[in-house]
Design a protein around this motif. Structure first.
Motif, PDB file in Angstrom:
ATOM      1  N   MET A  26       0.819  -1.222   0.000  1.00 11.82           N
ATOM      2  CA  MET A  26       0.000   0.000   0.000  1.00 11.82           C
ATOM      3  C   MET A  26       0.847   1.264   0.000  1.00 11.82           C
ATOM      4  SD  MET A  26      -3.325  -0.916   2.385  1.00 11.82           S
ATOM      5  CE  MET A  26      -2.367  -1.250   3.864  1.00 11.82           C
ATOM      6  N   THR A  27       2.103   1.172   0.451  1.00 16.27           N
ATOM      7  CA  THR A  27       2.982   2.348   0.449  1.00 16.27           C
ATOM      8  C   THR A  27       4.036   2.272  -0.653  1.00 16.27           C
ATOM      9  OG1 THR A  27       4.546   1.373   2.039  1.00 16.27           O
ATOM     10  CG2 THR A  27       2.677   2.626   2.938  1.00 16.27           C
ATOM     11  N   LEU A  28       3.850   1.354  -1.581  1.00 14.74           N
ATOM     12  CA  LEU A  28       4.787   1.162  -2.699  1.00 14.74           C
ATOM     13  C   LEU A  28       6.212   0.935  -2.195  1.00 14.74           C
ATOM     14  CD1 LEU A  28       3.436   3.895  -5.163  1.00 14.74           C
ATOM     15  CD2 LEU A  28       2.746   1.492  -4.946  1.00 14.74           C
ATOM     16  N   GLY A  29       6.327   0.156  -1.132  1.00 12.53           N
ATOM     17  CA  GLY A  29       7.635  -0.208  -0.594  1.00 12.53           C
ATOM     18  C   GLY A  29       8.280   0.823   0.299  1.00 12.53           C
ATOM     19  N   LEU A 162     -10.549   7.185  -5.762  1.00 11.20           N
ATOM     20  CA  LEU A 162     -11.118   6.080  -6.523  1.00 11.20           C
ATOM     21  C   LEU A 162     -10.165   4.896  -6.536  1.00 11.20           C
ATOM     22  CD1 LEU A 162     -13.290   4.909  -8.380  1.00 11.20           C
ATOM     23  CD2 LEU A 162     -12.117   6.020 -10.315  1.00 11.20           C
ATOM     24  N   GLY A 163      -8.877   5.185  -6.763  1.00  2.75           N
ATOM     25  CA  GLY A 163      -7.889   4.118  -6.769  1.00  2.75           C
ATOM     26  C   GLY A 163      -7.811   3.387  -5.442  1.00  2.75           C
ATOM     27  N   MET A 164      -7.857   4.137  -4.343  1.00  2.97           N
ATOM     28  CA  MET A 164      -7.810   3.508  -3.025  1.00  2.97           C
ATOM     29  C   MET A 164      -9.018   2.607  -2.808  1.00  2.97           C
ATOM     30  SD  MET A 164      -6.460   6.699  -0.691  1.00  2.97           S
ATOM     31  CE  MET A 164      -6.596   5.782   0.853  1.00  2.97           C
ATOM     32  N   ARG A 165     -10.201   3.067  -3.231  1.00  4.93           N
ATOM     33  CA  ARG A 165     -11.426   2.290  -3.006  1.00  4.93           C
ATOM     34  C   ARG A 165     -11.443   1.003  -3.827  1.00  4.93           C
ATOM     35  NH1 ARG A 165     -14.632   7.491  -2.243  1.00  4.93           N
ATOM     36  NH2 ARG A 165     -15.314   7.350  -0.061  1.00  4.93           N
ATOM     37  N   ARG A 179     -11.110  -8.865   2.824  1.00  4.22           N
ATOM     38  CA  ARG A 179     -11.539  -7.682   2.079  1.00  4.22           C
ATOM     39  C   ARG A 179     -12.197  -6.664   3.002  1.00  4.22           C
ATOM     40  NH1 ARG A 179     -12.524  -6.385  -3.224  1.00  4.22           N
ATOM     41  NH2 ARG A 179     -14.036  -4.703  -3.549  1.00  4.22           N
ATOM     42  N   GLY A 180     -13.013  -7.140   3.933  1.00  5.03           N
ATOM     43  CA  GLY A 180     -13.731  -6.230   4.811  1.00  5.03           C
ATOM     44  C   GLY A 180     -12.813  -5.379   5.645  1.00  5.03           C
ATOM     45  N   ALA A 181     -11.740  -5.979   6.160  1.00  4.46           N
ATOM     46  CA  ALA A 181     -10.810  -5.237   7.001  1.00  4.46           C
ATOM     47  C   ALA A 181     -10.134  -4.126   6.212  1.00  4.46           C
ATOM     48  CB  ALA A 181      -9.756  -6.183   7.576  1.00  4.46           C
ATOM     49  N   TYR A 182      -9.743  -4.413   4.976  1.00  2.00           N
ATOM     50  CA  TYR A 182      -9.034  -3.402   4.200  1.00  2.00           C
ATOM     51  C   TYR A 182      -9.992  -2.373   3.604  1.00  2.00           C
ATOM     52  CZ  TYR A 182      -4.722  -5.667   5.168  1.00  2.00           C
ATOM     53  OH  TYR A 182      -3.637  -6.162   5.849  1.00  2.00           O
ATOM     54  N   LYS A 183     -11.242  -2.761   3.404  1.00  2.00           N
ATOM     55  CA  LYS A 183     -12.247  -1.762   3.052  1.00  2.00           C
ATOM     56  C   LYS A 183     -12.419  -0.787   4.209  1.00  2.00           C
ATOM     57  CE  LYS A 183     -16.991  -1.198   1.427  1.00  2.00           C
ATOM     58  NZ  LYS A 183     -18.262  -1.871   1.078  1.00  2.00           N
ATOM     59  N   TYR A 184     -12.422  -1.318   5.447  1.00  2.00           N
ATOM     60  CA  TYR A 184     -12.498  -0.440   6.622  1.00  2.00           C
ATOM     61  C   TYR A 184     -11.302   0.517   6.668  1.00  2.00           C
ATOM     62  CZ  TYR A 184     -11.215   1.093  11.261  1.00  2.00           C
ATOM     63  OH  TYR A 184     -10.773   1.861  12.300  1.00  2.00           O
ATOM     64  N   LEU A 185     -10.098   0.013   6.406  1.00  2.00           N
ATOM     65  CA  LEU A 185      -8.909   0.862   6.465  1.00  2.00           C
ATOM     66  C   LEU A 185      -8.984   1.991   5.435  1.00  2.00           C
ATOM     67  CD1 LEU A 185      -6.064  -1.761   7.011  1.00  2.00           C
ATOM     68  CD2 LEU A 185      -7.205  -0.326   8.704  1.00  2.00           C
ATOM     69  N   VAL A 186      -9.515   1.694   4.248  1.00  2.00           N
ATOM     70  CA  VAL A 186      -9.687   2.748   3.250  1.00  2.00           C
ATOM     71  C   VAL A 186     -10.684   3.788   3.731  1.00  2.00           C
ATOM     72  CG1 VAL A 186     -10.559   3.262   0.933  1.00  2.00           C
ATOM     73  CG2 VAL A 186      -9.045   1.311   1.286  1.00  2.00           C
ATOM     74  N   SER A 188     -11.626   4.499   6.752  1.00  2.00           N
ATOM     75  CA  SER A 188     -11.135   5.265   7.903  1.00  2.00           C
ATOM     76  C   SER A 188     -10.128   6.321   7.466  1.00  2.00           C
ATOM     77  CB  SER A 188     -10.512   4.325   8.948  1.00  2.00           C
ATOM     78  OG  SER A 188      -9.327   3.714   8.466  1.00  2.00           O
ATOM     79  N   THR A 189      -9.388   6.049   6.396  1.00  2.00           N
ATOM     80  CA  THR A 189      -8.468   7.047   5.846  1.00  2.00           C
ATOM     81  C   THR A 189      -9.233   8.176   5.165  1.00  2.00           C
ATOM     82  OG1 THR A 189      -6.654   5.476   5.519  1.00  2.00           O
ATOM     83  CG2 THR A 189      -6.652   7.438   4.132  1.00  2.00           C
ATOM     84  N   LEU A 190     -10.159   7.814   4.284  1.00  3.14           N
ATOM     85  CA  LEU A 190     -10.885   8.826   3.527  1.00  3.14           C
ATOM     86  C   LEU A 190     -11.791   9.656   4.421  1.00  3.14           C
ATOM     87  CD1 LEU A 190     -11.828   6.805   0.306  1.00  3.14           C
ATOM     88  CD2 LEU A 190      -9.883   8.323   0.692  1.00  3.14           C
ATOM     89  N   GLY A 191     -12.231   9.084   5.540  1.00  3.81           N
ATOM     90  CA  GLY A 191     -13.105   9.800   6.445  1.00  3.81           C
ATOM     91  C   GLY A 191     -12.383  10.570   7.536  1.00  3.81           C
TER      92      GLY A 191
END
Length: 229
Positions: A26-29, A162-165, A179-186, A188-191
């Motif tokens: 997610m951080t490109l290394g 859009l890319g993050m989602r 998938r659910g956990a990483y959807k939450y992480l997205v 929580s970031t966008l919000g």
């Protein structure tokens, strides 16, 4: 513990095994390099007592150990699975892994020269309480150094959102196996609040010299702030 905190705790317990791999992707290394930069900020003023909150698998705590080999370091988290992963990784000499809730830290006033954390603030139920606790356990003149996500802004903001989602939950399905956990992480970031709003919360907690450095198109920020001496 509040219900929302219990939900976050369960989320991080569930993704512990693949957490480091997903952070790299997610951080490109860049994640470990940012953690080393954060550790340099935390240790640049000297001192010999450090606290790493939301330590996860201990990447920041071990980076602090590299910068300050003789110091006492506590890596604290409220995810038992994350702490188990941290303890299993090499390079832990002198790091004390402890279970702790960032809302109510089990440490004395003025105990630490610096407090570090990565991706903590967007996941807490009471941001002001968490910052107040960090302020309390810092020595006068001590620093907090943190990596935190930030909602994308500017001309590329909508495209990055859009890319993050799309990309992060897909990686969460294929690699993170949740998938659910990483959807939450997205979400929580966008919000989460933007940098200026978060700066005001640091200042409201009593911190001064609040600085922020943007990383990865402004989706990640390195924060530093000081408790007046």
């Amino acid at each position: 513990m509040r219900n929302e905190d219990s939900t976050v705790q369960a989320t991080f317990n569930g993704i512990a095994r693949r957490y480091d791999l997903m952070n790299r992707l997610m951080t490109l290394g860049s994640h470990k390099r940012w953690c080393r930069e954060l550790a340099q900020c935390a240790t640049s003023g000297g001192g010999d007592n450090f606290l790493d909150l939301a330590t996860g698998t201990g990447v920041i705590a071990r980076a602090v150990r590299e910068q300050s080999p003789e110091s006492a370091i506590i890596g604290a988290d409220f995810s038992a699975a994350m702490l188990a992963m941290a303890r299993s990784i090499e390079g832990n000499a002198g790091i004390d892994w402890q279970f702790a809730d960032a809302h109510e830290l089990p440490f004395d006033d003025g105990a630490f020269d610096a407090v570090t954390h990565g991706y903590l603030l967007r996941n807490v139920s009471d941001l002001d309480q968490v910052l107040a606790e960090q302020f309390r356990v810092l020595k006068p003149g001590g620093v907090v150094a943190a990596i935190e996500t930030s909602p994308p802004s500017g001309l590329l903001g909508p495209l990055v959102r859009l890319g993050m989602r799309v990309v992060v939950p897909t990686l969460g399905t294929l690699i993170g196996r949740d998938r659910g956990a990483y959807k939450y992480l997205v979400e929580s970031t966008l919000g989460f609040m933007g940098p200026e709003a978060l700066r005001r919360r640091f200042e409201r907690a009593g911190f001064t010299d609040v600085h922020v450095k943007a990383k990865l198109l402004g989706t990640n920020m390195i924060w530093t702030a000081r408790k007046p001496g």
